[in-house]
Every structure is written in structure tokens, then in C-alpha cells.
Enzyme design. Structure first.
Site, PDB file in Angstrom:
ATOM      1  N   HIS A 122       0.821  -1.244  -0.102  1.00  0.00           N
ATOM      2  CA  HIS A 122      -0.024   0.116   0.020  1.00  0.00           C
ATOM      3  C   HIS A 122       1.017   1.135   0.172  1.00  0.00           C
ATOM      4  O   HIS A 122       0.510   2.274  -0.198  1.00  0.00           O
ATOM      5  CB  HIS A 122      -1.015  -0.037   1.145  1.00  0.00           C
ATOM      6  N   ASP A 156     -10.808  -8.318 -18.288  1.00  0.00           N
ATOM      7  CA  ASP A 156     -10.769  -9.691 -19.217  1.00  0.00           C
ATOM      8  C   ASP A 156      -9.462 -10.050 -19.665  1.00  0.00           C
ATOM      9  O   ASP A 156      -8.931  -9.350 -20.316  1.00  0.00           O
ATOM     10  CB  ASP A 156     -11.925  -9.418 -20.507  1.00  0.00           C
TER      11      ASP A 156
END
Length: 444
Positions: free
Chosen positions: A171, A386
Site C-alpha cells: 500500500h 478480461d
């Protein structure tokens, strides 16, 4: 439920490492996250069907694994920080500075199998099953460990009829926008694109006249090794349709005679009110709602959407529990609206300047006191990922930074819908499930 079986673990490096000496200094937005956990998000897919409709053999799935490794390696060409490590410099005044050494030490790639686990086992239960946490790598690793641990790790878990791609990114290196920027880019390369539709901007941005690198006090053993242990918690995903969110927005605005309240502000206020009702708090107890506010759109002259790093500010609404419950949806949403509105460019710049003068690292203990905390965004491109065999069917998060009150917001699968992944005590979640006001807007 079945355990996870590890098939392989390997290091994936950038295919064409063009910037071996690249050093990226860290900003206050980055450094403040050093003592908390990584970002962990993952996507669930149907398993690809072979052309001949025969059963997918292990050799065929291995070809998928090899393809994902190759496409990840090519994607890291564009994201050199993710295949690097943190490096440190200690200074004579008992301070230390950190930077990303883009040395191509590699990202971690794990192939695993959850034997006997199906898609239905993941998405049909009311509560998110605990095995989902096992779909993520680097569990329990905090951001400061990026000096020796990978800054990016991926786990591809094979289910009976599906694939889960879990991704863990340090992070301190990236926020939610950058996380999904990377994920979107990897899926583009996997589909066969030779270049990215939105290449990342790697150069970190600093307020003018900031002394770089930014120095922080030497970290103590207590800071480095103190672990936050949350109580027994459960997670549930609440699904809100576009139509029901529109009704909440109209109701909130009508109650206070305005049109200021956004769809998200109305939805989060509606959810907060239910959580507080079902925590059964003293009406005079002060409580907080904290949310991460994106800075890119508020610093448009300095930051572009493709800025790769942390660019978020925490905003807080403080109210008494009784006010949240009794004063109505519109009143609560208006307080949230006011809080967001004050996060101007001037306020953001002042935070960065003051933090540099007096660094303060976020810890889990400081986050969780009487608060609901919202992360992520319904604007992230999640269902466009995708990899070559169709869009995902669900998104889930890992165990990092979980506590009683962690609220993660995702876009729903249908356009305009929103999913709220709520991590709360079992008692609170059960009460919310029986809360007619909340559940009227929820699609089970």
C-alpha cells in the site's frame, strides 16, 4: 471446506528491464501507510472452456498459468516499481528515508488449487467464506516489510469450475486507483495488446520546496512488531441496484430540500445509520465515519488520473450515535457532503506540508476506534478485467487491514449498481440482516 494446495511458487521479473537505476522517492501520502497492511483484492472468473468442450486437463490449465506469468512479466515493463523493493537511508539526525529501488528483484507468483471448492461455494453463502482469505498471497505482511518482501504478489487459485486471481500490492507503493490501473493493464496485455491504453505516470509528485527524500523518525521495535488482533468478525456483501440507490439519493435530498447529496453519499449514510442502529451504542457516544477521498481530481493541475502512487486523503464525519439514528438520512448525508466539500486543493496541500514537518504514521489501533471506514470506489474498472476468457463474476478482498467497521465499496456487476463488502461483528451483521429499512434497498 477444503484447504488450499500449493502447486508452485516463482518469481516473475519484468521482461525488458529498461530502467535498472530508477529510484522513486516516497511522498507523505505513501509514507504514512508504512505500518499497515497491503492492498488485497481479487477477481473470480468462470474457468475457460477448451474449444472441443472436453474436460479442462491439468496441462491446459498449466498453459493458462504460463500465459499469465508471461503477460505479468510484460506488464511489469510498464510498472517497474512493482518488481522492485524498498531501500533505506539512515541519517545522522536519527531519521530515515525510504525509496523504491526499481531493481527488478521480481514479483511473487503462486499457483494453487482449492480442491472441491466451486464458484457457488464462494458467492452463494450469506457470509463470505473464510477460505477466500487463502486465495491471497503475503497475508500478514505489512508495508514496511517491502525492503525484503515483494511489493507485488499474485496467487492464481484453481477452483472446480473457476479461477480466482488474488493480487496483493504494497500500500505504500499504490492506492486503490493505482491498484486497479495495474490490474486493468495486466488484463489488457493478457488479451494480446502490445501497449497500454493508459500507461502509468511513475514520477512521484511533491509540494513545491519539499526536501526530498522526506525523512521520518527511526521506526521503533514496538512500531515494527506490534500486531493488531481484531475480534471475531464476519463479512457480508450487500448488493444495491441502480434504481434503489437513486431512491435513496432522492429521499436524502428531499428530506433537507437540496440537490447536493450524491448517490454514494446517500448510500453510505443509509448503511452507516443501519450499522449504528444495530451496534446499540449509547446515544451520546461520539462515533466517526471515515472515508478515503481521491486527490487526483482535486489536484488536476498537478496530478493526472494515471498517476501511479498514493493520492488519497482521509476525511472524517464525527457525530453522536443518537444523531445518526434519529436525525434522518438527509441530515447524515449532508454532514458527509460537507466533509467531502472541505477537501479543497488548499487543504490537501496543507496536509502534505504539515506532515513533512511532523510525520505521523497510521496504525490500525488509531483507525478502528468507534469508526466505520470506507475504502475503494464504485468508479474503479473492475468488471472490465478480461484476461482472455471473459469478464469476472465477483470481486473479493483479502484479510489485510480488516477490523470491525471496515467497509469496502465496489461497483456491482450490473451498470450503476454498488456492492458493499462489510466487515463487522457477527451480532451487528445479524442485526442489519433483520433491519427492514436497510434491507428494503438490498438485493439478496
Amino acid at each position: 471446506m477444503a484447504n488450499i494446495r500449493l502447486i508452485s511458487s516463482s518469481s516473475v521479473c519484468a521482461a525488458n528491464h529498461k530502467k535498472p537505476n530508477l529510484r522513486i522517492d516516497l511522498t507523505p501520502w505513501d509514507l504514512q501507510l508504512f505500518l499497515v497492511d497491503s492492498i488485497q483484492k481479487g477477481l473470480l472468473f468462470h474457468k475457460p472452456k477448451p474449444p472441443d468442450n472436453e474436460e479442462l486437463e491439468n496441462t491446459n490449465f498449466n498453459s493458462i498459468i504460463n500465459h499469465l506469468k508471461t503477460s505479468l512479466s510484460r506488464t511489469l515493463d510498464f510498472f517497474p516499481p512493482l518488481s522492485g523493493r524498498f531501500a533505506t537511508t539512515e541519517h545522522d539526525d536519527n531519521t530515515v528515508s525510504f525509496f523504491i529501488d526499481c531493481n527488478n528483484a521480481g514479483a511473487e507468483f503462486i499457483h494453487a488449487v482449492a480442491e472441491g471448492v466451486s464458484i457457488a461455494d464462494i458467492i452463494e453463502p450469506i457470509y463470505v467464506p473464510k477460505i477466500v482469505y487463502s486465495f491471497f498471497p503475503l497475508n500478514g505482511v505489512r508495508n514496511h516489510e517491502g525492503t525484503s518482501k515483494p511489493l507485488l504478489a499474485v496467487q492464481v487459485t484453481e477452483l472446480v469450475d473457476g479461477i480466482f486471481i488474488g493480487c496483493t500490492i504494497n500500500h505504500t507503493v499504490a492506492d486503490g486507483s493505482s491498484f486497479w490501473h495495474f490490474f486493468n493493464s495486466w488484463s489488457e496485455i493478457s488479451r494480446g495488446l502490445n501497449c497500454l491504453s493508459k500507461p502509468p505516470l511513475l514520477q512521484r509528485w511533491f509540494v513545491r520546496n519539499t526536501d526530498c527524500p522526506v525523512r521520518i523518525p527511526l521506526l521503533t521495535n514496538e512500531q515494527l512488531y506490534n500486531r493488531f488482533v481484531p475480534p471475531l468478525l464476519q463479512q457480508r456483501v450487500f448488493h444495491f441496484t441502480r434504481e434503489n440507490i437513486a431512491k435513496l439519493k432522492a429521499k436524502a435530498n428531499a428530506e433537507i430540500g437540496t440537490n447536493k447529496i450524491s448517490s454514494l453519499q446517500a448510500l453510505l449514510s443509509h448503511f452507516w445509520r443501519s450499522a449504528i442502529r444495530n451496534k446499540h451504542l449509547d446515544p451520546n457516544e461520539e462515533i466517526n465515519y471515515r472515508m478515503l477521498i481521491g486527490a487526483r481530481q482535486r489536484l488536476q493541475a498537478q496530478l493526472q488520473a494515471e498517476y501511479f502512487g498514493n493520492a488519497v486523503q482521509t476525511g472524517t464525519v464525527a457525530m453522536k450515535a443518537g444523531e445518526v439514528v434519529e436525525k434522518g438520512l438527509g441530515y447524515v448525508a449532508l454532514q458527509m457532503n460537507k466533509m467531502v466539500a472541505v477537501h479543497t486543493e488548499e487543504k490537501l496541500m496543507n496536509f502534505l506540508k504539515s506532515w513533512t514537518d511532523s510525520p505521523k504514521l497510521i496504525t490500525m489501533d488509531s483507525v478502528v476506534t468507534n469508526a466505520l471506514v470506507t475504502s475503494s470506489s464504485p468508479r474503479f474498472n473492475i468488471y472490465g478485467n478480461d484476461f482472455g476468457w471473459g469478464k469476472p463474476i465477483a470481486v473479493r478482498s483479502g484479510p489485510g487491514n480488516k477490523f470491525d467497521g471496515k467497509i469496502t465499496v465496489f461497483p456491482g456487476e450490473e451498470e450503476g449498481s454498488v456492492d458493499i463488502e462489510a466487515c463487522l461483528s457477527p451480532e451487528t451483521l445479524q442485526g442489519m440482516a433483520n433491519d427492514a429499512d436497510l434491507m428494503e434497498a438490498v438485493i439478496n
